[in-house]
Scaffold this motif. Sequence first.
Motif, PDB file in Angstrom:
ATOM      1  N   PRO A  91      -6.482  -6.511  -6.993  1.00  0.00           N
ATOM      2  CA  PRO A  91      -7.369  -6.387  -8.164  1.00  0.00           C
ATOM      3  C   PRO A  91      -8.855  -6.323  -7.799  1.00  0.00           C
ATOM      4  N   GLU A  92      -9.213  -6.823  -6.637  1.00  0.00           N
ATOM      5  CA  GLU A  92     -10.614  -6.757  -6.187  1.00  0.00           C
ATOM      6  C   GLU A  92     -11.085  -5.302  -6.079  1.00  0.00           C
ATOM      7  N   VAL A  93     -10.160  -4.403  -5.843  1.00  0.00           N
ATOM      8  CA  VAL A  93     -10.532  -2.987  -5.726  1.00  0.00           C
ATOM      9  C   VAL A  93     -10.986  -2.452  -7.088  1.00  0.00           C
ATOM     10  N   GLU A  94     -10.272  -2.846  -8.137  1.00  0.00           N
ATOM     11  CA  GLU A  94     -10.662  -2.409  -9.481  1.00  0.00           C
ATOM     12  C   GLU A  94     -12.027  -3.001  -9.852  1.00  0.00           C
ATOM     13  N   ARG A  95     -12.228  -4.249  -9.475  1.00  0.00           N
ATOM     14  CA  ARG A  95     -13.514  -4.896  -9.753  1.00  0.00           C
ATOM     15  C   ARG A  95     -14.650  -4.131  -9.045  1.00  0.00           C
ATOM     16  N   GLN A 106     -17.874  -2.054 -10.626  1.00  0.00           N
ATOM     17  CA  GLN A 106     -19.246  -2.418 -10.294  1.00  0.00           C
ATOM     18  C   GLN A 106     -19.972  -1.292  -9.566  1.00  0.00           C
ATOM     19  N   PHE A 107     -19.226  -0.278  -9.175  1.00  0.00           N
ATOM     20  CA  PHE A 107     -19.810   0.782  -8.355  1.00  0.00           C
ATOM     21  C   PHE A 107     -20.786   1.622  -9.179  1.00  0.00           C
ATOM     22  N   SER A 108     -21.945   1.905  -8.620  1.00  0.00           N
ATOM     23  CA  SER A 108     -22.938   2.682  -9.344  1.00  0.00           C
ATOM     24  C   SER A 108     -22.960   4.128  -8.847  1.00  0.00           C
ATOM     25  N   PRO A 109     -22.548   5.075  -9.715  1.00  0.00           N
ATOM     26  CA  PRO A 109     -22.577   6.490  -9.313  1.00  0.00           C
ATOM     27  C   PRO A 109     -23.982   6.932  -8.898  1.00  0.00           C
ATOM     28  N   ASP A 110     -24.987   6.254  -9.444  1.00  0.00           N
ATOM     29  CA  ASP A 110     -26.365   6.583  -9.084  1.00  0.00           C
ATOM     30  C   ASP A 110     -26.585   6.474  -7.573  1.00  0.00           C
ATOM     31  N   SER A 111     -25.891   5.522  -6.945  1.00  0.00           N
ATOM     32  CA  SER A 111     -26.062   5.305  -5.500  1.00  0.00           C
ATOM     33  C   SER A 111     -25.575   6.503  -4.683  1.00  0.00           C
ATOM     34  N   LEU A 112     -24.794   7.372  -5.328  1.00  0.00           N
ATOM     35  CA  LEU A 112     -24.227   8.511  -4.592  1.00  0.00           C
ATOM     36  C   LEU A 112     -25.274   9.547  -4.197  1.00  0.00           C
ATOM     37  N   LEU A 122     -16.369   2.717   1.337  1.00  0.00           N
ATOM     38  CA  LEU A 122     -16.951   1.515   1.936  1.00  0.00           C
ATOM     39  C   LEU A 122     -16.859   0.335   0.966  1.00  0.00           C
ATOM     40  N   ALA A 123     -17.251   0.569  -0.294  1.00  0.00           N
ATOM     41  CA  ALA A 123     -17.265  -0.528  -1.267  1.00  0.00           C
ATOM     42  C   ALA A 123     -15.854  -1.004  -1.586  1.00  0.00           C
ATOM     43  N   LEU A 124     -14.949  -0.056  -1.858  1.00  0.00           N
ATOM     44  CA  LEU A 124     -13.593  -0.431  -2.263  1.00  0.00           C
ATOM     45  C   LEU A 124     -12.787  -0.958  -1.075  1.00  0.00           C
ATOM     46  N   GLY A 125     -13.042  -0.372   0.082  1.00  0.00           N
ATOM     47  CA  GLY A 125     -12.332  -0.812   1.283  1.00  0.00           C
ATOM     48  C   GLY A 125     -12.687  -2.236   1.666  1.00  0.00           C
ATOM     49  N   ALA A 126     -13.971  -2.581   1.562  1.00  0.00           N
ATOM     50  CA  ALA A 126     -14.366  -3.955   1.887  1.00  0.00           C
ATOM     51  C   ALA A 126     -13.744  -4.921   0.876  1.00  0.00           C
ATOM     52  N   ALA A 127     -13.651  -4.482  -0.393  1.00  0.00           N
ATOM     53  CA  ALA A 127     -13.125  -5.366  -1.451  1.00  0.00           C
ATOM     54  C   ALA A 127     -11.652  -5.703  -1.234  1.00  0.00           C
ATOM     55  N   VAL A 128     -10.881  -4.752  -0.722  1.00  0.00           N
ATOM     56  CA  VAL A 128      -9.431  -4.994  -0.608  1.00  0.00           C
ATOM     57  C   VAL A 128      -9.134  -6.117   0.388  1.00  0.00           C
TER      58      VAL A 128
END
Length: 355
Positions: free
Chosen positions: A39-43, A47-53, A248-254
Amino acid sequence: MKEWEKNIRKVEPYVPGEQPNKPDMVKLNTNENPYPPAPEVERAWKQFSPDSLKLYPDPTANVLTGALADYHKVTKEQVFVGVGSDDVLATAFLTFFNSGRPILFPDITYSFYDVWANLFQIPYRRPALKEDFHIRAEDYFTENGGIVIANPNAPTGLMESLDFLEQILEKNQDVIVIVDEAYVDFGGESALSLLPKYENLLVVRTFSKSRSLAGLRIGYAVGNEALIKAMNDVKYSYNSYTMNRTSLALGAAVLENEAYFQETVQKIIATRERTKKALSELGFTFPDSKANFIFASHKRVKAKDIFEELRKENIYVRYFEKPKIDNYLRITIGTDREMDRFLAKLKEILDRTGI
Ligand SMILES: *Cc1c(COP(=O)(O)O)cnc(C)c1O
Protein backbone atom coordinates in the motif's frame (compact mmCIF):
# COMPACT_ATOMS: atom_id res chain seq x y z
CA MET A 1 20.06 -6.34 -50.54
CA LYS A 2 20.43 -2.56 -50.34
CA GLU A 3 23.83 -1.24 -49.39
CA TRP A 4 22.61 0.23 -46.08
CA GLU A 5 20.90 -3.03 -45.18
CA LYS A 6 24.27 -4.78 -45.04
CA ASN A 7 25.29 -2.59 -42.12
CA ILE A 8 22.28 -3.26 -39.94
CA ARG A 9 23.18 -5.13 -36.75
CA LYS A 10 21.59 -8.54 -37.11
CA VAL A 11 20.19 -9.87 -33.87
CA GLU A 12 17.77 -12.55 -32.88
CA PRO A 13 15.73 -10.87 -30.18
CA TYR A 14 14.40 -12.29 -26.94
CA VAL A 15 10.68 -13.07 -27.18
CA PRO A 16 8.76 -12.00 -24.08
CA GLY A 17 5.60 -13.85 -23.05
CA GLU A 18 2.45 -12.44 -24.56
CA GLN A 19 0.54 -9.72 -22.68
CA PRO A 20 -3.09 -10.31 -23.60
CA ASN A 21 -5.64 -8.06 -21.95
CA LYS A 22 -8.91 -9.92 -21.66
CA PRO A 23 -11.40 -9.34 -18.88
CA ASP A 24 -11.79 -12.97 -17.97
CA MET A 25 -8.27 -14.31 -18.47
CA VAL A 26 -6.09 -16.23 -16.05
CA LYS A 27 -2.59 -15.00 -16.75
CA LEU A 28 0.06 -17.47 -15.61
CA ASN A 29 2.61 -16.92 -18.38
CA THR A 30 5.14 -14.25 -17.33
CA ASN A 31 5.79 -14.87 -13.63
CA GLU A 32 4.14 -11.68 -12.50
CA ASN A 33 2.89 -11.41 -8.93
CA PRO A 34 -0.91 -11.83 -8.64
CA TYR A 35 -1.11 -9.51 -5.63
CA PRO A 36 -0.90 -5.71 -5.73
CA PRO A 37 2.25 -3.96 -4.54
CA ALA A 38 2.47 -2.80 -0.90
CA PRO A 39 0.00 0.00 0.00
CA GLU A 40 2.96 2.36 0.44
CA VAL A 41 3.23 2.42 -3.35
CA GLU A 42 -0.28 3.83 -3.69
CA ARG A 43 0.51 6.42 -1.03
CA ALA A 44 3.69 7.48 -2.86
CA TRP A 45 1.71 7.58 -6.11
CA LYS A 46 -0.86 9.96 -4.60
CA GLN A 47 1.84 12.17 -3.14
CA PHE A 48 3.73 12.30 -6.41
CA SER A 49 3.78 15.71 -8.06
CA PRO A 50 3.54 15.65 -11.88
CA ASP A 51 5.03 19.14 -11.77
CA SER A 52 8.35 17.56 -10.73
CA LEU A 53 8.46 15.78 -14.08
CA LYS A 54 9.72 18.92 -15.78
CA LEU A 55 13.08 18.26 -14.15
CA TYR A 56 15.46 15.40 -14.96
CA PRO A 57 15.56 12.69 -12.32
CA ASP A 58 18.55 12.26 -10.00
CA PRO A 59 21.09 10.37 -12.19
CA THR A 60 22.52 8.62 -9.12
CA ALA A 61 19.03 7.36 -8.16
CA ASN A 62 20.01 8.14 -4.60
CA VAL A 63 16.63 7.55 -2.89
CA LEU A 64 16.47 4.08 -4.32
CA THR A 65 20.10 3.01 -4.02
CA GLY A 66 20.05 4.43 -0.47
CA ALA A 67 16.88 2.53 0.47
CA LEU A 68 18.29 -0.68 -1.00
CA ALA A 69 21.63 -0.17 0.77
CA ASP A 70 19.79 0.20 4.11
CA TYR A 71 17.62 -2.81 3.35
CA HIS A 72 20.58 -5.07 2.57
CA LYS A 73 23.00 -3.46 5.05
CA VAL A 74 25.57 -2.54 2.44
CA THR A 75 26.86 0.86 1.27
CA LYS A 76 25.12 2.92 -1.40
CA GLU A 77 28.25 2.51 -3.49
CA GLN A 78 27.58 -1.23 -3.57
CA VAL A 79 24.20 -0.85 -5.29
CA PHE A 80 23.43 -0.29 -8.97
CA VAL A 81 19.84 0.24 -10.14
CA GLY A 82 18.40 -0.14 -13.62
CA VAL A 83 15.24 -0.39 -15.70
CA GLY A 84 14.35 -3.90 -14.60
CA SER A 85 17.02 -6.50 -13.94
CA ASP A 86 17.15 -6.99 -17.72
CA ASP A 87 18.77 -3.56 -17.96
CA VAL A 88 21.05 -4.34 -15.01
CA LEU A 89 22.11 -7.69 -16.48
CA ALA A 90 22.70 -6.20 -19.93
CA THR A 91 24.86 -3.47 -18.37
CA ALA A 92 26.79 -6.11 -16.42
CA PHE A 93 27.40 -8.18 -19.59
CA LEU A 94 28.66 -5.08 -21.38
CA THR A 95 30.83 -4.03 -18.44
CA PHE A 96 32.42 -7.29 -17.36
CA PHE A 97 32.56 -9.68 -20.30
CA ASN A 98 35.31 -8.30 -22.51
CA SER A 99 38.05 -10.91 -22.28
CA GLY A 100 37.47 -12.68 -25.59
CA ARG A 101 37.17 -15.95 -23.65
CA PRO A 102 33.74 -17.60 -23.62
CA ILE A 103 31.38 -16.83 -20.76
CA LEU A 104 29.50 -19.79 -19.30
CA PHE A 105 25.85 -20.33 -18.43
CA PRO A 106 23.65 -23.45 -18.51
CA ASP A 107 22.02 -24.65 -21.75
CA ILE A 108 18.64 -24.33 -20.06
CA THR A 109 18.32 -20.99 -18.30
CA TYR A 110 16.94 -17.48 -18.75
CA SER A 111 16.85 -17.12 -22.52
CA PHE A 112 17.99 -13.50 -22.50
CA TYR A 113 21.60 -14.44 -21.63
CA ASP A 114 22.51 -15.72 -25.09
CA VAL A 115 20.64 -12.82 -26.69
CA TRP A 116 22.84 -10.29 -24.86
CA ALA A 117 25.96 -12.32 -25.55
CA ASN A 118 25.11 -12.25 -29.26
CA LEU A 119 24.22 -8.57 -29.23
CA PHE A 120 27.49 -7.61 -27.51
CA GLN A 121 29.49 -10.19 -29.48
CA ILE A 122 30.62 -11.99 -26.35
CA PRO A 123 31.63 -15.60 -27.03
CA TYR A 124 29.76 -18.09 -24.83
CA ARG A 125 29.38 -21.78 -24.02
CA ARG A 126 26.35 -23.44 -22.50
CA PRO A 127 27.22 -26.55 -20.47
CA ALA A 128 24.26 -28.96 -20.41
CA LEU A 129 22.26 -29.29 -17.22
CA LYS A 130 22.18 -32.77 -15.69
CA GLU A 131 19.28 -35.08 -16.49
CA ASP A 132 17.50 -33.84 -13.33
CA PHE A 133 17.97 -30.21 -14.45
CA HIS A 134 20.55 -29.43 -11.76
CA ILE A 135 23.77 -27.62 -12.69
CA ARG A 136 27.02 -29.60 -12.75
CA ALA A 137 29.62 -27.54 -10.86
CA GLU A 138 32.64 -29.10 -12.65
CA ASP A 139 31.41 -27.70 -15.97
CA TYR A 140 32.39 -24.29 -14.60
CA PHE A 141 35.91 -25.24 -13.54
CA THR A 142 37.39 -24.57 -16.99
CA GLU A 143 38.94 -21.36 -18.29
CA ASN A 144 36.25 -18.81 -19.08
CA GLY A 145 35.46 -15.11 -19.44
CA GLY A 146 32.76 -15.00 -16.78
CA ILE A 147 29.83 -16.99 -15.39
CA VAL A 148 26.10 -16.34 -15.14
CA ILE A 149 23.90 -18.50 -12.92
CA ALA A 150 20.20 -17.87 -12.28
CA ASN A 151 19.42 -19.18 -8.81
CA PRO A 152 16.72 -20.43 -8.56
CA ASN A 153 17.10 -21.20 -12.24
CA ALA A 154 14.52 -20.31 -14.85
CA PRO A 155 12.50 -21.96 -16.26
CA THR A 156 13.19 -25.02 -14.10
CA GLY A 157 12.62 -23.36 -10.70
CA LEU A 158 15.43 -25.42 -9.18
CA MET A 159 17.67 -23.93 -6.53
CA GLU A 160 21.36 -24.66 -6.03
CA SER A 161 22.79 -24.39 -2.52
CA LEU A 162 25.22 -21.72 -1.36
CA ASP A 163 27.84 -24.45 -0.95
CA PHE A 164 27.40 -25.23 -4.60
CA LEU A 165 27.81 -21.57 -5.60
CA GLU A 166 30.91 -21.33 -3.43
CA GLN A 167 32.49 -24.24 -5.30
CA ILE A 168 32.07 -22.24 -8.49
CA LEU A 169 33.26 -18.98 -6.90
CA GLU A 170 36.36 -20.59 -5.37
CA LYS A 171 37.49 -21.87 -8.76
CA ASN A 172 36.67 -18.63 -10.62
CA GLN A 173 38.20 -15.74 -8.72
CA ASP A 174 39.65 -14.10 -11.84
CA VAL A 175 36.33 -13.50 -13.62
CA ILE A 176 33.01 -11.92 -12.67
CA VAL A 177 30.38 -14.39 -11.47
CA ILE A 178 26.82 -13.06 -11.79
CA VAL A 179 24.09 -14.68 -9.72
CA ASP A 180 20.65 -13.72 -11.02
CA GLU A 181 18.28 -13.89 -8.04
CA ALA A 182 15.03 -12.89 -9.77
CA TYR A 183 13.20 -15.61 -7.81
CA VAL A 184 15.22 -15.94 -4.63
CA ASP A 185 12.51 -14.48 -2.37
CA PHE A 186 10.25 -17.47 -3.01
CA GLY A 187 12.42 -19.86 -1.05
CA GLY A 188 15.96 -19.65 -2.40
CA GLU A 189 19.14 -18.96 -0.46
CA SER A 190 20.68 -15.61 -1.34
CA ALA A 191 24.31 -15.27 -2.36
CA LEU A 192 24.36 -11.79 -0.78
CA SER A 193 25.94 -13.38 2.30
CA LEU A 194 28.94 -14.37 0.14
CA LEU A 195 29.70 -10.81 -0.97
CA PRO A 196 32.22 -10.05 1.80
CA LYS A 197 34.17 -13.13 0.76
CA TYR A 198 34.19 -12.80 -3.04
CA GLU A 199 34.98 -9.43 -4.62
CA ASN A 200 34.15 -10.83 -8.08
CA LEU A 201 30.53 -11.72 -7.20
CA LEU A 202 27.61 -9.66 -8.50
CA VAL A 203 24.11 -10.44 -7.21
CA VAL A 204 21.24 -9.22 -9.41
CA ARG A 205 17.66 -8.83 -8.24
CA THR A 206 14.34 -7.42 -9.39
CA PHE A 207 11.17 -5.75 -8.09
CA SER A 208 9.18 -7.43 -10.87
CA LYS A 209 8.31 -10.70 -9.19
CA SER A 210 8.31 -10.74 -5.39
CA ARG A 211 7.61 -6.99 -5.09
CA SER A 212 4.67 -6.95 -7.55
CA LEU A 213 6.15 -4.12 -9.62
CA ALA A 214 6.77 -5.64 -13.05
CA GLY A 215 5.08 -2.62 -14.63
CA LEU A 216 7.43 -0.13 -13.03
CA ARG A 217 10.67 -1.72 -14.30
CA ILE A 218 13.17 -1.77 -11.43
CA GLY A 219 16.10 -4.11 -10.99
CA TYR A 220 19.34 -3.80 -9.08
CA ALA A 221 22.74 -5.31 -8.51
CA VAL A 222 24.74 -5.58 -5.30
CA GLY A 223 28.48 -6.11 -5.42
CA ASN A 224 31.71 -4.59 -4.29
CA GLU A 225 32.23 -0.88 -4.92
CA ALA A 226 34.71 -1.35 -7.78
CA LEU A 227 32.22 -3.49 -9.71
CA ILE A 228 29.39 -1.03 -9.17
CA LYS A 229 31.59 1.90 -10.20
CA ALA A 230 32.51 0.08 -13.43
CA MET A 231 28.82 -0.51 -14.19
CA ASN A 232 28.01 3.13 -13.50
CA ASP A 233 30.78 4.23 -15.85
CA VAL A 234 29.19 2.15 -18.61
CA LYS A 235 25.72 3.42 -17.75
CA TYR A 236 26.92 7.04 -17.93
CA SER A 237 28.39 6.22 -21.32
CA TYR A 238 25.02 5.63 -22.93
CA ASN A 239 22.17 6.96 -20.76
CA SER A 240 22.64 8.88 -17.52
CA TYR A 241 18.95 8.99 -16.64
CA THR A 242 17.78 5.41 -16.71
CA MET A 243 15.54 5.67 -13.65
CA ASN A 244 12.59 8.02 -14.03
CA ARG A 245 11.15 10.04 -11.15
CA THR A 246 8.07 7.85 -10.74
CA SER A 247 10.13 4.67 -10.50
CA LEU A 248 12.43 6.24 -7.93
CA ALA A 249 9.60 7.45 -5.68
CA LEU A 250 7.42 4.33 -5.93
CA GLY A 251 10.35 1.94 -5.84
CA ALA A 252 11.72 3.42 -2.63
CA ALA A 253 8.21 3.25 -1.09
CA VAL A 254 7.75 -0.47 -1.73
CA LEU A 255 10.73 -1.26 0.51
CA GLU A 256 9.06 0.33 3.52
CA ASN A 257 6.64 -2.49 4.23
CA GLU A 258 8.53 -5.66 5.06
CA ALA A 259 5.50 -7.33 6.69
CA TYR A 260 3.38 -6.99 3.55
CA PHE A 261 6.24 -8.31 1.44
CA GLN A 262 6.76 -11.38 3.64
CA GLU A 263 3.05 -12.07 3.76
CA THR A 264 2.67 -11.90 -0.04
CA VAL A 265 5.65 -14.16 -0.61
CA GLN A 266 4.36 -16.68 1.94
CA LYS A 267 0.93 -16.76 0.27
CA ILE A 268 2.55 -17.53 -3.09
CA ILE A 269 4.72 -20.25 -1.56
CA ALA A 270 1.66 -21.87 0.07
CA THR A 271 -0.26 -21.77 -3.23
CA ARG A 272 2.77 -23.19 -5.05
CA GLU A 273 3.01 -26.15 -2.71
CA ARG A 274 -0.72 -26.83 -2.98
CA THR A 275 -0.51 -26.59 -6.78
CA LYS A 276 2.38 -29.07 -6.83
CA LYS A 277 0.20 -31.61 -5.03
CA ALA A 278 -2.71 -31.06 -7.41
CA LEU A 279 -0.46 -31.33 -10.49
CA SER A 280 1.05 -34.57 -9.20
CA GLU A 281 -2.41 -36.03 -8.79
CA LEU A 282 -3.17 -35.09 -12.41
CA GLY A 283 -0.12 -37.01 -13.64
CA PHE A 284 2.43 -34.21 -13.97
CA THR A 285 6.07 -34.39 -12.97
CA PHE A 286 8.23 -31.36 -12.25
CA PRO A 287 11.47 -30.29 -10.62
CA ASP A 288 10.94 -29.10 -7.03
CA SER A 289 10.49 -25.39 -7.70
CA LYS A 290 11.61 -22.72 -5.23
CA ALA A 291 10.31 -19.98 -7.53
CA ASN A 292 6.88 -18.48 -8.25
CA PHE A 293 6.27 -20.94 -11.07
CA ILE A 294 6.25 -24.69 -11.70
CA PHE A 295 7.88 -26.29 -14.74
CA ALA A 296 5.73 -29.31 -15.42
CA SER A 297 5.45 -32.13 -17.91
CA HIS A 298 2.55 -34.56 -18.28
CA LYS A 299 3.20 -38.27 -18.56
CA ARG A 300 0.67 -38.74 -21.36
CA VAL A 301 -0.52 -35.51 -22.99
CA LYS A 302 1.89 -33.24 -24.90
CA ALA A 303 2.70 -29.88 -23.33
CA LYS A 304 2.01 -28.05 -26.56
CA ASP A 305 -1.49 -29.52 -26.81
CA ILE A 306 -2.29 -28.60 -23.21
CA PHE A 307 -0.90 -25.10 -23.80
CA GLU A 308 -3.13 -24.59 -26.83
CA GLU A 309 -6.24 -25.98 -25.16
CA LEU A 310 -5.73 -23.78 -22.10
CA ARG A 311 -5.21 -20.77 -24.33
CA LYS A 312 -8.59 -21.32 -25.97
CA GLU A 313 -10.07 -21.03 -22.50
CA ASN A 314 -8.24 -17.74 -21.86
CA ILE A 315 -5.80 -19.42 -19.51
CA TYR A 316 -2.26 -18.42 -20.38
CA VAL A 317 0.82 -20.43 -19.38
CA ARG A 318 4.27 -20.37 -21.02
CA TYR A 319 5.45 -22.92 -23.53
CA PHE A 320 8.98 -22.95 -25.00
CA GLU A 321 9.43 -24.77 -28.29
CA LYS A 322 13.07 -25.57 -27.55
CA PRO A 323 15.14 -28.77 -27.44
CA LYS A 324 14.93 -30.68 -24.12
CA ILE A 325 12.12 -28.57 -22.71
CA ASP A 326 9.49 -28.73 -25.43
CA ASN A 327 7.30 -31.06 -23.40
CA TYR A 328 7.08 -28.73 -20.40
CA LEU A 329 4.78 -25.93 -19.38
CA ARG A 330 5.93 -23.11 -17.15
CA ILE A 331 3.03 -22.25 -14.92
CA THR A 332 3.20 -19.04 -12.87
CA ILE A 333 1.66 -19.20 -9.41
CA GLY A 334 -1.41 -16.95 -9.28
CA THR A 335 -3.98 -16.49 -6.52
CA ASP A 336 -5.66 -19.58 -5.06
CA ARG A 337 -8.76 -18.75 -7.05
CA GLU A 338 -6.83 -18.47 -10.30
CA MET A 339 -5.05 -21.75 -9.65
CA ASP A 340 -8.38 -23.47 -8.91
CA ARG A 341 -9.75 -22.31 -12.23
CA PHE A 342 -6.58 -23.37 -13.99
CA LEU A 343 -6.58 -26.81 -12.34
CA ALA A 344 -10.27 -27.39 -13.08
CA LYS A 345 -9.77 -26.60 -16.79
CA LEU A 346 -6.62 -28.66 -16.87
CA LYS A 347 -8.48 -31.66 -15.49
CA GLU A 348 -11.20 -31.20 -18.11
CA ILE A 349 -8.62 -31.08 -20.89
CA LEU A 350 -6.82 -34.17 -19.64
CA ASP A 351 -10.11 -36.08 -19.29
CA ARG A 352 -11.13 -35.05 -22.78
CA THR A 353 -7.89 -36.28 -24.30
CA GLY A 354 -7.97 -39.43 -22.15
CA ILE A 355 -7.80 -42.89 -23.64
C1 LIG B 1 12.04 -12.09 -14.92
C2 LIG B 1 13.51 -12.34 -14.95
C3 LIG B 1 14.43 -11.31 -15.09
C4 LIG B 1 14.07 -9.92 -15.51
O1 LIG B 1 13.21 -9.26 -14.77
P1 LIG B 1 12.99 -7.71 -14.91
O2 LIG B 1 11.51 -7.59 -15.01
O3 LIG B 1 13.70 -7.17 -16.11
O4 LIG B 1 13.54 -7.18 -13.64
C5 LIG B 1 15.77 -11.59 -14.99
N1 LIG B 1 16.20 -12.84 -14.79
C6 LIG B 1 15.36 -13.86 -14.69
C7 LIG B 1 15.90 -15.23 -14.48
C8 LIG B 1 13.99 -13.66 -14.78
O5 LIG B 1 13.14 -14.68 -14.76
